[in-house]
Motif scaffolding. Structure first.
Motif, PDB file in Angstrom:
ATOM      1  N   GLU A  26       0.844  -1.193   0.000  1.00 48.28           N
ATOM      2  CA  GLU A  26       0.000   0.000   0.000  1.00 48.28           C
ATOM      3  C   GLU A  26       0.878   1.242   0.000  1.00 48.28           C
ATOM      4  OE1 GLU A  26      -3.497   2.082   2.669  1.00 48.28           O
ATOM      5  OE2 GLU A  26      -2.995  -0.025   2.988  1.00 48.28           O
ATOM      6  N   GLU A  27       0.613   2.134  -0.924  1.00 44.91           N
ATOM      7  CA  GLU A  27       1.374   3.377  -1.012  1.00 44.91           C
ATOM      8  C   GLU A  27       0.590   4.488  -0.337  1.00 44.91           C
ATOM      9  OE1 GLU A  27       2.439   4.262  -5.001  1.00 44.91           O
ATOM     10  OE2 GLU A  27       3.270   2.288  -5.366  1.00 44.91           O
ATOM     11  N   THR A  28       1.281   5.299   0.446  1.00 50.57           N
ATOM     12  CA  THR A  28       0.641   6.422   1.121  1.00 50.57           C
ATOM     13  C   THR A  28       1.379   7.705   0.770  1.00 50.57           C
ATOM     14  OG1 THR A  28       1.987   6.089   3.083  1.00 50.57           O
ATOM     15  CG2 THR A  28      -0.147   5.018   3.063  1.00 50.57           C
ATOM     16  N   THR A  29       0.657   8.808   0.815  1.00 48.94           N
ATOM     17  CA  THR A  29       1.241  10.108   0.531  1.00 48.94           C
ATOM     18  C   THR A  29       1.780  10.699   1.823  1.00 48.94           C
ATOM     19  OG1 THR A  29      -0.394  10.436  -1.201  1.00 48.94           O
ATOM     20  CG2 THR A  29       0.781  12.381  -0.456  1.00 48.94           C
ATOM     21  N   VAL A  30       2.995  11.215   1.750  1.00 47.10           N
ATOM     22  CA  VAL A  30       3.596  11.862   2.911  1.00 47.10           C
ATOM     23  C   VAL A  30       3.600  13.359   2.644  1.00 47.10           C
ATOM     24  CG1 VAL A  30       5.680  12.080   4.302  1.00 47.10           C
ATOM     25  CG2 VAL A  30       5.036   9.866   3.365  1.00 47.10           C
ATOM     26  N   GLU A  31       2.884  14.110   3.473  1.00 43.50           N
ATOM     27  CA  GLU A  31       2.817  15.555   3.315  1.00 43.50           C
ATOM     28  C   GLU A  31       4.085  16.189   3.901  1.00 43.50           C
ATOM     29  OE1 GLU A  31       0.432  17.264   1.755  1.00 43.50           O
ATOM     30  OE2 GLU A  31      -0.660  15.430   1.319  1.00 43.50           O
ATOM     31  N   THR A  32       4.704  17.049   3.137  1.00 47.02           N
ATOM     32  CA  THR A  32       5.869  17.773   3.638  1.00 47.02           C
ATOM     33  C   THR A  32       5.562  19.264   3.614  1.00 47.02           C
ATOM     34  OG1 THR A  32       6.830  17.845   1.437  1.00 47.02           O
ATOM     35  CG2 THR A  32       7.519  16.049   2.849  1.00 47.02           C
ATOM     36  N   ARG A  33       6.068  19.965   4.584  1.00 46.80           N
ATOM     37  CA  ARG A  33       5.881  21.409   4.654  1.00 46.80           C
ATOM     38  C   ARG A  33       7.246  22.064   4.648  1.00 46.80           C
ATOM     39  NH1 ARG A  33       2.673  21.870  10.128  1.00 46.80           N
ATOM     40  NH2 ARG A  33       4.855  21.731  10.631  1.00 46.80           N
ATOM     41  N   GLY A  34       7.255  23.342   4.327  1.00 50.31           N
ATOM     42  CA  GLY A  34       8.506  24.090   4.331  1.00 50.31           C
ATOM     43  C   GLY A  34       9.145  24.114   5.705  1.00 50.31           C
ATOM     44  N   ALA A  35       8.325  24.148   6.763  1.00 50.85           N
ATOM     45  CA  ALA A  35       8.861  24.184   8.122  1.00 50.85           C
ATOM     46  C   ALA A  35       9.607  22.890   8.443  1.00 50.85           C
ATOM     47  CB  ALA A  35       7.734  24.404   9.119  1.00 50.85           C
ATOM     48  N   ASP A  36       9.154  21.795   7.856  1.00 49.15           N
ATOM     49  CA  ASP A  36       9.824  20.515   8.078  1.00 49.15           C
ATOM     50  C   ASP A  36      11.190  20.476   7.413  1.00 49.15           C
ATOM     51  OD1 ASP A  36       7.567  19.718   9.430  1.00 49.15           O
ATOM     52  OD2 ASP A  36       6.735  18.635   7.713  1.00 49.15           O
ATOM     53  N   LEU A  37      11.360  21.256   6.376  1.00 46.30           N
ATOM     54  CA  LEU A  37      12.607  21.246   5.623  1.00 46.30           C
ATOM     55  C   LEU A  37      13.554  22.376   6.029  1.00 46.30           C
ATOM     56  CD1 LEU A  37      11.092  20.518   2.113  1.00 46.30           C
ATOM     57  CD2 LEU A  37      12.133  18.888   3.695  1.00 46.30           C
ATOM     58  N   GLY A  38      13.181  23.149   7.037  1.00 41.92           N
ATOM     59  CA  GLY A  38      14.044  24.227   7.496  1.00 41.92           C
ATOM     60  C   GLY A  38      13.907  25.514   6.707  1.00 41.92           C
ATOM     61  N   VAL A  39      12.859  25.638   5.889  1.00 43.22           N
ATOM     62  CA  VAL A  39      12.624  26.849   5.104  1.00 43.22           C
ATOM     63  C   VAL A  39      11.900  27.858   5.995  1.00 43.22           C
ATOM     64  CG1 VAL A  39      11.485  27.783   3.058  1.00 43.22           C
ATOM     65  CG2 VAL A  39      12.469  25.491   3.010  1.00 43.22           C
ATOM     66  N   PRO A  40      12.364  29.099   6.048  1.00 44.06           N
ATOM     67  CA  PRO A  40      11.705  30.076   6.924  1.00 44.06           C
ATOM     68  C   PRO A  40      10.287  30.410   6.442  1.00 44.06           C
ATOM     69  CG  PRO A  40      13.353  31.143   5.563  1.00 44.06           C
ATOM     70  CD  PRO A  40      13.496  29.668   5.339  1.00 44.06           C
ATOM     71  N   ALA A  41       9.427  30.739   7.385  1.00 46.52           N
ATOM     72  CA  ALA A  41       8.053  31.103   7.064  1.00 46.52           C
ATOM     73  C   ALA A  41       8.032  32.459   6.350  1.00 46.52           C
ATOM     74  CB  ALA A  41       7.215  31.155   8.329  1.00 46.52           C
ATOM     75  N   VAL A  42       7.054  32.651   5.470  1.00 47.05           N
ATOM     76  CA  VAL A  42       6.934  33.900   4.719  1.00 47.05           C
ATOM     77  C   VAL A  42       5.682  34.625   5.181  1.00 47.05           C
ATOM     78  CG1 VAL A  42       6.609  34.886   2.421  1.00 47.05           C
ATOM     79  CG2 VAL A  42       8.088  32.900   2.726  1.00 47.05           C
ATOM     80  N   ASP A  43       5.841  35.892   5.567  1.00 44.90           N
ATOM     81  CA  ASP A  43       4.706  36.728   5.928  1.00 44.90           C
ATOM     82  C   ASP A  43       4.123  37.271   4.624  1.00 44.90           C
ATOM     83  OD1 ASP A  43       2.837  38.394   6.993  1.00 44.90           O
ATOM     84  OD2 ASP A  43       4.249  39.747   7.981  1.00 44.90           O
ATOM     85  N   VAL A  44       2.891  36.911   4.325  1.00 42.71           N
ATOM     86  CA  VAL A  44       2.278  37.261   3.050  1.00 42.71           C
ATOM     87  C   VAL A  44       2.158  38.776   2.898  1.00 42.71           C
ATOM     88  CG1 VAL A  44       0.236  36.971   1.604  1.00 42.71           C
ATOM     89  CG2 VAL A  44       1.030  35.077   3.020  1.00 42.71           C
ATOM     90  N   THR A  45       1.766  39.480   3.958  1.00 46.67           N
ATOM     91  CA  THR A  45       1.622  40.934   3.883  1.00 46.67           C
ATOM     92  C   THR A  45       2.975  41.599   3.642  1.00 46.67           C
ATOM     93  OG1 THR A  45      -0.210  40.771   5.448  1.00 46.67           O
ATOM     94  CG2 THR A  45       0.726  42.962   5.095  1.00 46.67           C
ATOM     95  N   GLU A  46       3.974  41.159   4.353  1.00 41.15           N
ATOM     96  CA  GLU A  46       5.313  41.728   4.184  1.00 41.15           C
ATOM     97  C   GLU A  46       5.842  41.467   2.774  1.00 41.15           C
ATOM     98  OE1 GLU A  46       9.677  40.661   5.846  1.00 41.15           O
ATOM     99  OE2 GLU A  46       8.107  40.875   7.372  1.00 41.15           O
TER     100      GLU A  46
END
Length: 54
Positions: A26-46
């Motif tokens: 059975e294959e499952t999808t693994v969700e990855t986020r930028g925070a998991d990869l060490g990418v800094p968060a982006v403030d949309v307004t800024e």
């Protein structure tokens, strides 16, 4: 074409299905986020102000 090769269709090997798998994997999808990869968060307004100004 020679007569001995006339009856042999080179596509014939694709007419048979491969054997069924012996076990189900059975294959499952693994969700990855930028925070998991060490990418800094982006403030949309800024980001908008930086690109387009006020």
């Amino acid at each position: 074409m020679s007569e001995e090769n006339e009856g042999v269709d080179p596509r014939a090997r694709w007419r048979e299905l491969p054997p069924e798998p012996s076990e189900l994997i059975e294959e499952t999808t693994v969700e990855t986020r930028g925070a998991d990869l060490g990418v800094p968060a982006v403030d949309v307004t800024e980001e908008f102000v930086r690109k387009y100004g006020l």
